[in-house]
Design a protein around this motif. Structure first.
Motif, PDB file in Angstrom:
ATOM      1  N   HIS A 111      46.388  33.776  43.292  1.00  0.00           N
ATOM      2  CA  HIS A 111      45.630  33.389  44.501  1.00  0.00           C
ATOM      3  C   HIS A 111      46.116  34.127  45.753  1.00  0.00           C
ATOM      4  O   HIS A 111      45.765  33.745  46.872  1.00  0.00           O
ATOM      5  CB  HIS A 111      45.764  31.881  44.740  1.00  0.00           C
ATOM      6  N   GLN A 114      43.679  35.045  48.483  1.00  0.00           N
ATOM      7  CA  GLN A 114      42.681  34.032  48.843  1.00  0.00           C
ATOM      8  C   GLN A 114      43.174  33.138  49.975  1.00  0.00           C
ATOM      9  O   GLN A 114      44.370  32.854  50.072  1.00  0.00           O
ATOM     10  CB  GLN A 114      42.364  33.145  47.620  1.00  0.00           C
ATOM     11  N   TYR A 119      45.802  29.955  49.989  1.00  0.00           N
ATOM     12  CA  TYR A 119      45.139  29.103  48.986  1.00  0.00           C
ATOM     13  C   TYR A 119      46.130  28.303  48.146  1.00  0.00           C
ATOM     14  O   TYR A 119      45.853  27.188  47.715  1.00  0.00           O
ATOM     15  CB  TYR A 119      44.253  29.958  48.070  1.00  0.00           C
ATOM     16  N   ASP A 173      38.680  30.916  39.735  1.00  0.00           N
ATOM     17  CA  ASP A 173      38.667  31.743  40.954  1.00  0.00           C
ATOM     18  C   ASP A 173      39.318  33.115  40.800  1.00  0.00           C
ATOM     19  O   ASP A 173      39.243  33.942  41.702  1.00  0.00           O
ATOM     20  CB  ASP A 173      39.378  30.999  42.096  1.00  0.00           C
ATOM     21  N   THR A 174      40.020  33.356  39.709  1.00  0.00           N
ATOM     22  CA  THR A 174      40.685  34.659  39.538  1.00  0.00           C
ATOM     23  C   THR A 174      40.280  35.240  38.188  1.00  0.00           C
ATOM     24  O   THR A 174      39.567  34.619  37.421  1.00  0.00           O
ATOM     25  CB  THR A 174      42.225  34.498  39.599  1.00  0.00           C
TER      26      THR A 174
END
Length: 706
Positions: free
Chosen positions: A35, A38, A46, A78-79
């Motif tokens: 993250h 982010q 994040y 998200d990744t």
């Protein structure tokens, strides 16, 4: 990097082994790297979010796998990390937990609601396999709600409403009362910020104004319990912001009226002391009749146990008191999480986990093809209000308030539900729509011939019962419609002079392909449900080549009248075997059968003759049909009993009766709905009634009801 928060987090892991802490540090480093680029909408790094979620999980003293899953819960979504990569690094169990927490892969959905319903279904399925999934999910939702200030107001309100509808009730169902109240209050502040602010100030002011009264009640309770020789902890219990708002809204009360009820909690050493404390308090202040609830003897479905009583305190003030043991208090606050939190209550925690697992299994059974329907069924099931009823063997079943005999039958077993025909409630026969009350003893009477009725859907309350009934009806309707469709198409082909068996296989294959269906059974089902006309399907089958034959046309379709949902007997004329009949395909309803002389179809028969099909009765034993008759009688004492006896002697059942007297009260018009096997049976019933001197006229009723 949120170094101070991470250090505090590491310090809280003292209940885990050094090896487990090392794995958690590795998971944190992996998550921080994944993250790294982010940011949250608030501008923070994040990683602060997974760290906060893991912190909540640690507060529940959950195991290392759950803590790692909390730290990694967004990396799949998200990744670019894969599930296999997680499994290799942190073990299969952590990967499964993270996968259960991740939303669905980039799938296309018709609407936001449909996507949410499918995500919710996936979460519940993972949750049914492993309870830790939902605990992490709830901690995730709680932190997201607490840090939504940077989000648009409409999005904040939408997420808050979804939480109130689904996640808060799940927290309650799992016994996480503290989290449940926190979620509710946070959502209330997000949806109605102004109302929440005003109510918070009012509650603060009220607390100050009534401090003296609260202290007096608190001291009175403490003194009474001490003088009775009972060791206890007593403290005030303030209503949550959202529950106060709901009470004001539902009961149209002013703020001052709601705050008239003060809450106190008494925590004692063991169960016998709970009842001794109750007796002491009832001697101190008079109890309000009907306001005592014993959740120790009969715990709530989420494991909650306490004695509840309402007393009349000083100046006539109602005072709510909850009495419980320390163990019960832990479970009441943390629910299933208490299993991890308090190792000294291993037995209770295990029992609670078994109950929760059973509930989750019932959710798995509720699945159907439609995510939105599943979503609705589960929403129905997430309510706190329950009634407790007993099976004949003394087992306690928890059902929602308003649940009926049918809900109880499905709660016992799916087959019991499918075949229930009647019930005994407290040893007395009761209809299936009877609502359950606390303490009812319920015995289900089953019959091999009985099957679910669409009418049940109008009064069942549980998602399980609704889901099982719908599935059965859908399956039965498709099977019956397929059989009916096949017969309708066969009849159409024969009327065109073609033997169905003479049509080559490639013609059928071409027909299936061009229709977009999977197989010929699906085409039959569409014909039976009225979605396709048999004449159109027949002509498309024959379009490729001429298949002449010398078979006679216009053969009538034979029906029993017992085919169920695919063939329906019209309610306007109520045809019975022996009546000349005709059928009409109605879209979605299948084949509807009318009598030839039914007044409600005259116009349609002349204007749309292509929609009508010749049908005839095929004899079948044992089936009874509803029929309406009007009987005019002289207004004398006991005449209804005589007529009813005559109907019974002729072997008919009375389903319904109503009466209308004329203005001079000389005659009464009796309207019966009776059950007969065929026209000859009806004639026998009428003959039996004509022998009664008081009967002046009998007519078979043909109303305009459709």
């Amino acid at each position: 990097m949120e170094e101070p928060a991470y250090r505090v987090f590491l310090d809280s892991l003292d209940y885990l082994s050094p090896e487990e802490v090392a794995q958690i540090e590795k998971a944190y480093a992996f998550s921080a790297k994944a993250h790294a680029h982010q940011k949250r909408m608030s501008g923070e790094a994040y990683i602060t979010h997974p760290l906060a979620v893991a912190g909540a999980v640690v507060e529940w003293r959950m195991d290392a796998d759950a803590v790692m899953a909390a730290l990694l819960h967004d990396v799949l979504e998200d990744t670019g990390t894969s599930k296999r990569e997680l499994a290799d690094l942190f073990g299969k169990e952590v990967a499964e937990l993270v996968d259960g927490l991740s939303k669905l892969d980039k799938m296309e959905f018709a609407s936001y609601q449909e996507a949410q319903a499918e995500n919710f279904r996936k979460m519940l399925m993972a949750m049914a396999r492993d309870l830790r999934v939902v605990l992490i999910k709830l901690a995730d939702r709680q932190h997201n709600l607490a840090t939504m200030s940077a989000m648009r107001q409409d999005k904040r309100a939408r997420i808050a409403r979804e939480t109130l509808e689904i996640y808060a009730p799940i927290a309650l169902r799992l016994g996480l009362n503290k989290l449940y109240r926190e979620l509710q209050d946070t959502c209330f502040r997000l949806i109605h910020p102004h109302r929440a602010e005003v109510l918070t100030k009012a509650m603060k002011a009220a607390r100050g104004n009534r401090k003296e009264l609260l202290s007096r009640i608190l001291d009175g309770i403490r003194d009474k319990l001490t003088s009775a020789g009972l060791k206890s902890e007593v403290f005030g219990r303030e209503k949550s912001l959202y529950s106060t708002f709901c009470k004001m809204k539902e009961k149209h009360l002013s703020f001052s009226q709601v705050l008239d009820i003060y809450g106190f909690r008494v925590v004692v050493e063991n169960v016998p002391t709970c009842y001794l404390a109750l007796g002491a308090l009832h001697a101190l202040y008079k109890p309000v009749p009907g306001k005592f609830k014993d959740y120790i003897a009969i715990p709530k479905a989420n494991g909650y146990q306490s004695l509840h009583t309402t007393l009349i305190g000083p100046y006539g003030t109602p005072v709510e008191v909850q009495i419980r043991t320390h163990e019960m208090h832990h479970v009441a606050q943390e629910g299933v999480a208490a299993h991890w939190l308090y190792k000294d209550i291993e037995d209770s925690g295990a029992d609670l986990q078994i109950k929760t697992h059973k509930w989750l299994q019932s959710l798995l059974e509720m699945q159907s093809g439609d995510s939105s329907e599943f979503f609705e069924n589960v929403k129905i099931d997430l309510f706190p209000d329950e009634v407790y009823v007993f099976t004949p063997k003394g087992k306690i079943m928890a059902l929602p308030r308003g649940a009926t005999v049918v809900d109880f039958a499905y709660a016992v077993h799916t087959d019991v539900g499918h075949h229930c025909s009647a019930a005994r409630v407290n040893h007395e026969l009761a209809p299936l729509r009877t609502e359950m009350r606390n303490g009812d003893l319920v015995e289900i009477i089953t019959s091999a011939q009985a099957s679910p009725n669409p009418v049940w859907l109008t009064y069942v309350k549980t998602g399980r019962a609704r889901s099982k009934i719908r599935h059965f009806l859908r399956t039965m309707q498709n099977e019956e419609s397929s059989r009916l469709g096949e017969r309708l198409l066969r009849q159409e082909l024969l009327s065109l002079g073609v033997v169905p068996i003479s049509i080559p296989a490639d013609a059928w294959d071409q027909m299936v392909k061009s229709s977009g269906q999977k197989n010929i059974e699906e085409i039959y089902t569409d014909i039976g449900l009225g979605k396709r006309l048999p004449s159109v399907v027949a002509r498309r089958l024959l379009a490729r080549e001429d298949m002449g034959t010398d078979l006679p046309g216009n053969m009538a379709l034979a029906i029993h009248g017992t085919e169920g949902m695919a063939i329906q007997l019209a309610r306007c004329c109520q045809p019975i075997p022996g009546d000349p009949i005709i059928g009409s395909i109605r879209k979605g309803s299948g084949l509807v059968i009318h009598t030839h002389d039914c007044p409600s179809i005259r116009k349609s028969r002349s204007t749309e003759p292509q929609k009508w099909i010749d049908v005839e009765w095929e004899p079948e034993e044992g089936k009874l049909f509803d029929i309406r008759i009007k009987v005019e009688v002289k207004n004398t004492r006991g005449v209804l009993a005589q007529v009813a006896a005559a109907i019974a002697e002729a072997g008919s059942n009375i389903e319904h009766v109503s009466m209308d007297a004329d203005s001079e009260h000389l005659f009464t018009l009796l309207r019966f709905t009776i059950q007969v096997a065929h026209r000859n049976h009806l004639a026998a019933v009428m003959r039996g009634m004509r022998h009664i001197p008081e009967v002046t006229r009998i007519v078979r009723e043909r109303g305009s009801e459709v």
